[in-house]
Motif scaffolding. Sequence first.
Motif, short mmCIF file in Angstrom:
data_model
loop_
_atom_site.label_atom_id
_atom_site.label_comp_id
_atom_site.label_asym_id
_atom_site.label_seq_id
_atom_site.Cartn_x
_atom_site.Cartn_y
_atom_site.Cartn_z
N ARG A 36 57.37 70.82 43.90
CA ARG A 36 56.91 69.85 42.91
C ARG A 36 54.80 70.34 42.97
NH1 ARG A 36 58.52 64.00 45.06
NH2 ARG A 36 56.21 63.43 43.10
N SER A 37 54.27 69.48 43.35
CA SER A 37 52.84 70.05 43.10
C SER A 37 52.80 69.50 44.22
CB SER A 37 52.07 70.20 41.74
OG SER A 37 52.44 68.48 41.35
N HIS A 38 52.58 67.83 43.97
CA HIS A 38 52.23 67.34 45.17
C HIS A 38 53.19 66.20 44.99
CE1 HIS A 38 49.17 65.57 42.87
NE2 HIS A 38 48.91 66.69 41.94
N LYS A 39 52.59 65.58 46.87
CA LYS A 39 53.72 63.95 47.06
C LYS A 39 52.77 62.85 45.89
CE LYS A 39 55.32 61.26 49.90
NZ LYS A 39 55.83 60.27 51.46
N THR A 40 51.43 62.70 45.60
CA THR A 40 51.31 61.66 44.59
C THR A 40 51.88 62.26 42.79
OG1 THR A 40 49.31 62.74 44.02
CG2 THR A 40 49.63 60.79 46.46
N SER A 41 51.91 63.25 42.93
CA SER A 41 51.97 63.47 40.75
C SER A 41 53.42 63.07 40.75
CB SER A 41 52.03 64.19 40.87
OG SER A 41 52.14 64.70 39.98
N LYS A 42 53.97 62.17 40.06
CA LYS A 42 55.04 61.90 39.90
C LYS A 42 55.94 63.18 38.53
CE LYS A 42 57.56 58.18 36.93
NZ LYS A 42 57.16 56.78 35.54
N TYR A 43 55.38 62.81 38.76
CA TYR A 43 55.87 65.17 37.61
C TYR A 43 55.45 66.51 38.18
CZ TYR A 43 57.57 60.67 34.64
OH TYR A 43 58.16 59.57 34.26
N GLY A 44 54.29 66.63 38.27
CA GLY A 44 53.89 67.37 38.81
C GLY A 44 54.28 69.12 38.22
N ASN A 45 54.83 69.32 38.13
CA ASN A 45 55.73 70.53 37.89
C ASN A 45 57.14 70.38 37.52
OD1 ASN A 45 53.40 72.51 39.06
ND2 ASN A 45 54.36 72.64 40.53
N ASN A 46 57.53 69.40 37.07
CA ASN A 46 58.88 69.10 36.50
C ASN A 46 59.07 69.86 35.29
OD1 ASN A 46 60.79 66.96 36.04
ND2 ASN A 46 59.57 66.42 33.70
N LEU A 47 60.62 70.15 35.54
CA LEU A 47 61.31 71.23 34.33
C LEU A 47 61.91 70.65 33.67
CD1 LEU A 47 61.78 73.89 36.54
CD2 LEU A 47 59.67 73.88 34.64
N ALA A 48 62.49 69.04 33.89
CA ALA A 48 63.29 68.24 32.76
C ALA A 48 62.48 67.66 31.81
CB ALA A 48 63.80 67.26 33.91
N TYR A 49 63.19 66.97 30.36
CA TYR A 49 62.29 66.85 29.23
C TYR A 49 63.39 65.22 29.18
CZ TYR A 49 61.30 71.04 27.55
OH TYR A 49 60.49 71.60 27.46
N ASP A 87 58.61 62.10 30.92
CA ASP A 87 57.39 62.87 30.83
C ASP A 87 57.19 63.98 29.79
OD1 ASP A 87 55.59 64.50 31.89
OD2 ASP A 87 56.95 66.39 32.85
N ASP A 88 55.70 63.94 29.43
CA ASP A 88 55.31 64.55 27.98
C ASP A 88 56.05 65.61 27.59
OD1 ASP A 88 54.33 65.24 26.34
OD2 ASP A 88 51.95 64.27 26.80
N PRO A 89 56.54 66.18 27.00
CA PRO A 89 57.19 66.90 26.44
C PRO A 89 56.00 68.92 26.03
CG PRO A 89 58.09 65.22 25.12
CD PRO A 89 56.97 64.53 25.94
N ILE A 90 54.95 68.25 25.90
CA ILE A 90 53.95 68.97 26.42
C ILE A 90 54.31 69.25 27.88
CG2 ILE A 90 51.76 69.88 25.65
CD1 ILE A 90 51.54 67.83 22.94
N HIS A 91 54.01 68.34 28.53
CA HIS A 91 53.11 69.00 29.85
C HIS A 91 54.75 69.76 30.67
CE1 HIS A 91 53.35 67.59 34.40
NE2 HIS A 91 52.61 68.49 33.91
N VAL A 92 55.90 68.94 30.21
CA VAL A 92 57.25 69.73 30.36
C VAL A 92 57.11 71.20 29.95
CG1 VAL A 92 59.69 70.22 30.53
CG2 VAL A 92 58.62 67.52 30.56
N ASP A 93 56.61 71.52 29.34
CA ASP A 93 56.51 72.90 27.98
C ASP A 93 56.08 74.00 28.88
OD1 ASP A 93 58.28 72.41 25.91
OD2 ASP A 93 57.15 71.75 24.53
N GLU A 94 54.51 73.34 29.26
CA GLU A 94 53.75 73.86 30.06
C GLU A 94 54.05 74.27 31.49
OE1 GLU A 94 50.49 75.50 29.01
OE2 GLU A 94 50.80 74.63 27.41
N ASN A 95 54.55 73.31 32.06
CA ASN A 95 55.52 73.97 33.09
C ASN A 95 56.48 74.91 32.49
OD1 ASN A 95 54.19 72.30 34.89
ND2 ASN A 95 55.41 70.45 34.93
N HIS A 96 57.29 75.26 31.76
CA HIS A 96 58.10 75.38 31.32
C HIS A 96 57.16 77.35 31.66
CE1 HIS A 96 62.18 74.98 32.11
NE2 HIS A 96 61.78 73.67 31.45
N LYS A 97 56.05 77.56 30.48
CA LYS A 97 55.00 78.53 30.68
C LYS A 97 54.61 78.89 31.39
CE LYS A 97 54.19 77.41 25.82
NZ LYS A 97 53.61 76.45 24.98
N ARG A 98 54.34 78.59 32.02
CA ARG A 98 53.95 78.91 33.29
C ARG A 98 55.01 79.12 34.96
NH1 ARG A 98 51.78 75.93 37.26
NH2 ARG A 98 52.95 73.94 36.57
#
Length: 248
Positions: free
Chosen positions: A22-35, A39-50
């Motif tokens: 994950r990115s850091h403890k205070t982030s609920k979703y951070g580097n989350n890869l699950a849809y 989490d915002d699907p756009i955020h998840v898409d970006e994590n997968h791309k990264r």
Amino acid sequence: MKTLTSKLLSAHTNVLHAFTTRSHKTSKYGNNLAYHVNDDPIHVDENHKRLAAHLHYPLERLVHMNQVHGDKCVIINERHDYQEIKTCDALITQQKGIPLMVMVADCNPILMYDPIQGVIAAVHAGRAGIFSNILSKTIKKMHEAYGSDPKDMIVSIGPSIHQCCYQVGNEVNNEAHTFGFDYAIQTNERGYYLDLVAIAHRQLKEVGVEKKNIETSTFCTACHTDIFYSYRAENNQCGRFAGVIMLK
């Protein structure tokens, strides 16, 4: 995106692998890869791309699962559409350039590699899966489909909840004893604590995987929510990290 690797798998240059964080403890979703975790699907898409860019694999070929805590293993024999999600808890392939992904937040993310036959697997192994012998069933399927010999298999067990934090109730304790997993239960004044990693190790050895070829992460996800997501420690208010493996 920070990732961790296995020493055993890293010794083989023709296989790519990683465990994400994950990115850091205070982030609920951070580097989350699950849809499926609100989490915002756009955020998840970006994590997968990264992640794909970080590990240098083709995102459009990634195969991930609708994990149902079962023992179904699916073989991927051809190029796969990223949008098609298999309902299963283990993926196997001999095809190069197809990344396999398992997502977790306490369950064991397990990556397997047969360097002789050139076969890989990604396994979601929580309590239900391990109690259902998903590890031995995955290895059996690798043997039946590709001739893999368990003694050649390399197995990396990624970060997961360890016995120190995995408290279970009387029903699970009784189930564990019924299955002969007494050795994996620790009892104290607070209750029963289950060691899934110990069961995984014994099941792997029983099917012929050599001890020297099994590697286990020392990280307990519930103890280290600053690095990983933990379903239990965070009351399911969290994302999912992943184990990824691909034949180059």
